[in-house]
Every structure is written in C-alpha cells, then in structure tokens.
Design a protein around this motif. Sequence first.
Motif, PDB file in Angstrom:
ATOM      1  N   ALA A  38      10.026   7.536   4.759  1.00  0.00           N
ATOM      2  CA  ALA A  38      10.032   6.259   4.025  1.00  0.00           C
ATOM      3  C   ALA A  38      11.436   5.815   3.639  1.00  0.00           C
ATOM      4  CB  ALA A  38       9.158   6.383   2.768  1.00  0.00           C
ATOM      5  N   PHE A  39      12.307   6.749   3.299  1.00  0.00           N
ATOM      6  CA  PHE A  39      13.567   6.360   2.670  1.00  0.00           C
ATOM      7  C   PHE A  39      14.806   6.582   3.532  1.00  0.00           C
ATOM      8  CE2 PHE A  39      10.704   7.575  -0.941  1.00  0.00           C
ATOM      9  CZ  PHE A  39      10.425   6.270  -1.307  1.00  0.00           C
ATOM     10  N   PRO A  41       8.029   4.975 -10.006  1.00  0.00           N
ATOM     11  CA  PRO A  41       8.034   3.510  -9.999  1.00  0.00           C
ATOM     12  C   PRO A  41       7.205   2.965  -8.833  1.00  0.00           C
ATOM     13  CG  PRO A  41      10.268   4.385 -10.142  1.00  0.00           C
ATOM     14  CD  PRO A  41       9.375   5.544  -9.880  1.00  0.00           C
ATOM     15  N   LYS A  42       6.490   1.875  -9.105  1.00  0.00           N
ATOM     16  CA  LYS A  42       5.551   1.328  -8.122  1.00  0.00           C
ATOM     17  C   LYS A  42       6.191   1.073  -6.748  1.00  0.00           C
ATOM     18  CE  LYS A  42       1.773  -1.867  -7.858  1.00  0.00           C
ATOM     19  NZ  LYS A  42       1.088  -3.022  -8.391  1.00  0.00           N
ATOM     20  N   PRO A  43       7.377   0.459  -6.666  1.00  0.00           N
ATOM     21  CA  PRO A  43       7.937   0.195  -5.323  1.00  0.00           C
ATOM     22  C   PRO A  43       8.186   1.483  -4.535  1.00  0.00           C
ATOM     23  CG  PRO A  43       9.170  -0.980  -7.029  1.00  0.00           C
ATOM     24  CD  PRO A  43       8.214  -0.087  -7.734  1.00  0.00           C
ATOM     25  N   LEU A  44       8.594   2.546  -5.226  1.00  0.00           N
ATOM     26  CA  LEU A  44       8.842   3.819  -4.522  1.00  0.00           C
ATOM     27  C   LEU A  44       7.522   4.453  -4.074  1.00  0.00           C
ATOM     28  CD1 LEU A  44      11.714   5.529  -6.593  1.00  0.00           C
ATOM     29  CD2 LEU A  44      11.877   4.032  -4.604  1.00  0.00           C
ATOM     30  N   VAL A  45       6.529   4.432  -4.951  1.00  0.00           N
ATOM     31  CA  VAL A  45       5.224   5.020  -4.598  1.00  0.00           C
ATOM     32  C   VAL A  45       4.611   4.248  -3.433  1.00  0.00           C
ATOM     33  CG1 VAL A  45       2.875   5.495  -5.421  1.00  0.00           C
ATOM     34  CG2 VAL A  45       4.824   5.995  -6.888  1.00  0.00           C
ATOM     35  N   GLU A  46       4.749   2.917  -3.472  1.00  0.00           N
ATOM     36  CA  GLU A  46       4.171   2.115  -2.381  1.00  0.00           C
ATOM     37  C   GLU A  46       4.895   2.368  -1.060  1.00  0.00           C
ATOM     38  OE1 GLU A  46       3.803  -1.888  -3.786  1.00  0.00           O
ATOM     39  OE2 GLU A  46       1.877  -1.412  -4.746  1.00  0.00           O
ATOM     40  N   ALA A  47       6.207   2.522  -1.125  1.00  0.00           N
ATOM     41  CA  ALA A  47       6.977   2.816   0.093  1.00  0.00           C
ATOM     42  C   ALA A  47       6.531   4.158   0.678  1.00  0.00           C
ATOM     43  CB  ALA A  47       8.469   2.840  -0.216  1.00  0.00           C
ATOM     44  N   LEU A  48       6.300   5.118  -0.197  1.00  0.00           N
ATOM     45  CA  LEU A  48       5.847   6.444   0.255  1.00  0.00           C
ATOM     46  C   LEU A  48       4.449   6.349   0.871  1.00  0.00           C
ATOM     47  CD1 LEU A  48       6.846   9.495  -0.068  1.00  0.00           C
ATOM     48  CD2 LEU A  48       5.104   9.637  -1.835  1.00  0.00           C
ATOM     49  N   ARG A  49       3.602   5.613   0.188  1.00  0.00           N
ATOM     50  CA  ARG A  49       2.194   5.502   0.615  1.00  0.00           C
ATOM     51  C   ARG A  49       2.080   4.963   2.044  1.00  0.00           C
ATOM     52  NH1 ARG A  49      -0.323   2.656  -3.956  1.00  0.00           N
ATOM     53  NH2 ARG A  49      -1.339   4.415  -4.954  1.00  0.00           N
ATOM     54  N   ARG A  50       2.993   4.093   2.429  1.00  0.00           N
ATOM     55  CA  ARG A  50       2.949   3.528   3.788  1.00  0.00           C
ATOM     56  C   ARG A  50       3.184   4.599   4.852  1.00  0.00           C
ATOM     57  NH1 ARG A  50       4.958  -1.132   1.181  1.00  0.00           N
ATOM     58  NH2 ARG A  50       7.144  -0.559   1.350  1.00  0.00           N
ATOM     59  N   HIS A  51       3.732   5.732   4.439  1.00  0.00           N
ATOM     60  CA  HIS A  51       4.002   6.804   5.408  1.00  0.00           C
ATOM     61  C   HIS A  51       3.073   7.999   5.233  1.00  0.00           C
ATOM     62  CE1 HIS A  51       7.569   5.035   7.263  1.00  0.00           C
ATOM     63  NE2 HIS A  51       7.648   4.399   6.111  1.00  0.00           N
ATOM     64  N   LEU A  52       2.045   7.828   4.427  1.00  0.00           N
ATOM     65  CA  LEU A  52       1.079   8.926   4.269  1.00  0.00           C
ATOM     66  C   LEU A  52      -0.004   8.800   5.323  1.00  0.00           C
ATOM     67  CD1 LEU A  52       0.736   8.954   0.382  1.00  0.00           C
ATOM     68  CD2 LEU A  52       1.773  10.726   1.817  1.00  0.00           C
ATOM     69  N   PRO A  53      -0.548   9.927   5.775  1.00  0.00           N
ATOM     70  CA  PRO A  53      -1.610   9.834   6.768  1.00  0.00           C
ATOM     71  C   PRO A  53      -2.843   9.148   6.180  1.00  0.00           C
ATOM     72  CG  PRO A  53      -1.242  12.123   6.071  1.00  0.00           C
ATOM     73  CD  PRO A  53      -0.221  11.286   5.399  1.00  0.00           C
ATOM     74  N   HIS A  54      -3.668   8.590   7.066  1.00  0.00           N
ATOM     75  CA  HIS A  54      -4.897   7.915   6.616  1.00  0.00           C
ATOM     76  C   HIS A  54      -5.913   8.986   6.203  1.00  0.00           C
ATOM     77  CE1 HIS A  54      -8.190   4.956   6.645  1.00  0.00           C
ATOM     78  NE2 HIS A  54      -8.890   5.982   7.099  1.00  0.00           N
ATOM     79  N   THR A  55      -5.890   9.352   4.945  1.00  0.00           N
ATOM     80  CA  THR A  55      -6.865  10.337   4.460  1.00  0.00           C
ATOM     81  C   THR A  55      -7.320   9.919   3.067  1.00  0.00           C
ATOM     82  OG1 THR A  55      -5.089  11.634   3.506  1.00  0.00           O
ATOM     83  CG2 THR A  55      -5.935  12.392   5.634  1.00  0.00           C
ATOM     84  N   PHE A  56      -8.396  10.539   2.642  1.00  0.00           N
ATOM     85  CA  PHE A  56      -8.893  10.335   1.277  1.00  0.00           C
ATOM     86  C   PHE A  56      -8.594  11.597   0.483  1.00  0.00           C
ATOM     87  CE2 PHE A  56     -11.159   7.313   3.724  1.00  0.00           C
ATOM     88  CZ  PHE A  56     -11.486   6.282   2.860  1.00  0.00           C
TER      89      PHE A  56
END
Length: 356
Positions: free
Chosen positions: A88-89, A227-242
Amino acid sequence: MVLPPRKDSLKWSAYPEDVLPLWVADMDFPVAEPIRKAIRERAEGFLGYPPREGDPELKDLLREKAGLEGEVAFMPGVVVGLYAAVAAFTAPGQGVLTQVPIYPPFLAAIREQKRTVLANPLRETEGGYRLDLEGLERLAYATRLLLFCHPHNPTGRVFTEEELAALAAIARKHDLIVVSDELHAPLTYHRAHTPLARLLPERTLTLLGPGKAYNLAGLPLGAAVGPKPLVEALRRHLPHTFPNVLAMAAWKAALEEGEGWLRETLERLKANRERVAAWAKAAGLGHFPPEGTYLAWLKTPIPKAAAFFLKEARVALNPGENFGEGYDRYVRLNFATYPEVLEEALRRLSEALKKA
Ligand SMILES: Cc1ncc(COP(=O)(O)O)c(C=O)c1O
C-alpha cells in the motif's frame, strides 16, 4: 504438564521426536477456559458470512483495551498486514526501513514484493539493545515506510516513551508512515507497553492480534488501527476475506475475560525468563532478558549456532541468520513451556556447549 499433540502442532511436529522444540512462537500451555467456552458457544451458532466489517463490539473493545483511536480493519493475521502495508505505501524498487535483527516475515514482506530492506540495526549497549536513531535518520530520507516491531521480536525490547518520542520526531521530519506491529503488547514484565500511536497518532498504523498473548495462532486474526486514510489504503491491499467468526469470538472473550489467565501465564513466563537469564550468564552467552515476549535472544561464540545446537543438543531454536545479515551466531529461544521441558533443553544446550 500437558504438551500439545505432536501431529496437530507445527512446533512439535517439525522435527524428529528426540528434538525438544523451543522455536516457533506458540506457548505449550492450554488456552484460557473463557476463550474455549466462547469458541464452543460460537460454534453452536451461525457460521455463515459475518458482516463484512466484522464485529463492531470487538472493534470498540480493541480500541479501549489497547488505548488506541481511529478506524479498525480486520485481516487474517498480522503478517498479512505487514505484506499489505508494503504494497500500500511503497512501490517496487523502493526501500522499506526496519530495525534488525527482526522477525523474518518483516524481511520477506519487503523482499518478496521486490522492495529493498533498509536495515537499521539495533545498537548493543551495556544496558541492552537500543534504537540507533542517528542511523534511522540517515536512512529515513530514502523511504516512506518504517515497519516497526514493539515489543521487539527477537530482542524483547519494550521501547520507552523517550525512544518512541525520538522516533516520532524523525517520522514527522521525514514524512514516514510507521506500521507498528504490537502483537506482543500484553506480554510485558516490568514496564507497561506504550503504543507508538500515543506519540505519533497521525502517522501510525498499529497491528494487533490475539495470537501471541492468548496462544491462538491457529485461529489467525489481526487488526490494523489508525487514521482512516491509512486504514483505507491498507484495506485496498488486503485479500478478499471475511474475519473468522470463531477467531473474533475468541479475541472478544480474551479481552473481556482473559485477564486472570494472562496474569497467571505472565508469572509462569517470568520464572522461565529468569531461569534462562541465569543459565545464559552461567554459560557465558550474551543475553539481555526480554522486557516483553517469551523469546530470548542469545549470542553465542558458535557460527551457525542453531544448526550446531540442533545436531549436538537435539534442541530446535530459531537460527539468528533468519533475522538479518550477520546474526548467525545468535539463536532465538522460546521459553513458553513447562519448567521440566525448559530444564532438559538447557541441560542439553549446556552439554553441547562443552563440545563447541
Ligand atoms: C512480531 C510478530 N508479528 C507477527 C507474528 C505472526 O502473526 P500472525 O500469525 O497473526 O500473522 C508473530 C508471530 O510470532 C510475531 O512475533
């Protein structure tokens, strides 16, 4: 003494039966009863997909117990978060800072994604390992990301507020994002753990999980808080799982009802920590007792020390060379076991040292 069933456990099945395994970071102790009960109860209930975002009550509990603020994202383990952060970063070819020696997946997350490790070795002082802040600053201009480990695996350092404040100042000056792996935070001995985010809230993503403190590595789950922008940036690179529903139930029970078990476990670990420190001193090995974690980082005079101990002592330790370049004379010993197992392992290691 009830040891984990060998065939079910990586720690106990990876080596032949005559080898005592003091390597991978599992504890040999059984899981807290309130956690087992919560898993059983959850298993009686709905086991379909949970809400995509995971359990909101668990998110609140996590923030409250860890003293953190911000957005929370669940993920299937803390190492998954390290990989996602690198993706992500940073971009391929760029550098990523980290303090060595370091838990090997930090290095893998950087190298496997075609980034470069910018190694900032901890300094060995008379009082123990310290951050090399000058070295950090020299490398900081060359990257956007620091992967920090606090408590630190393998040295067990729990960094002081002063050290964290100095690191925060460097991060601000050089516009760094810091991903702080605080998985071992509940496992400290004399001084409570201060989250880095308390000193650097706007740039820190804290990674947490129930795996180490509550011995639940086989129910993988982690969370990133920040912080929300960092968490959201990370989330975009997480695998599609629950998020795993049994793991969420277990983590919730751990935070709500696991304190007594954790306190007792820390007492057991403390006794072992002292035993290992006394043994290392008598054996003439370099060692600073960990301030947190159940891992002991030992400096020996022997090249490829872990291979030597495996062969000569039939004790499996983590090889220092996996934690960064130049550490092959070091080993990491996991002392989260029963005193009988630890004593036998130390006896064998002492015998082997006579042959070195
Ligand atoms: C510092 C650190 N981070 C991450 C992990 C692994 O976490 P997970 O199993 O949640 O990926 C470990 C396991 O020992 C660890 O020590």
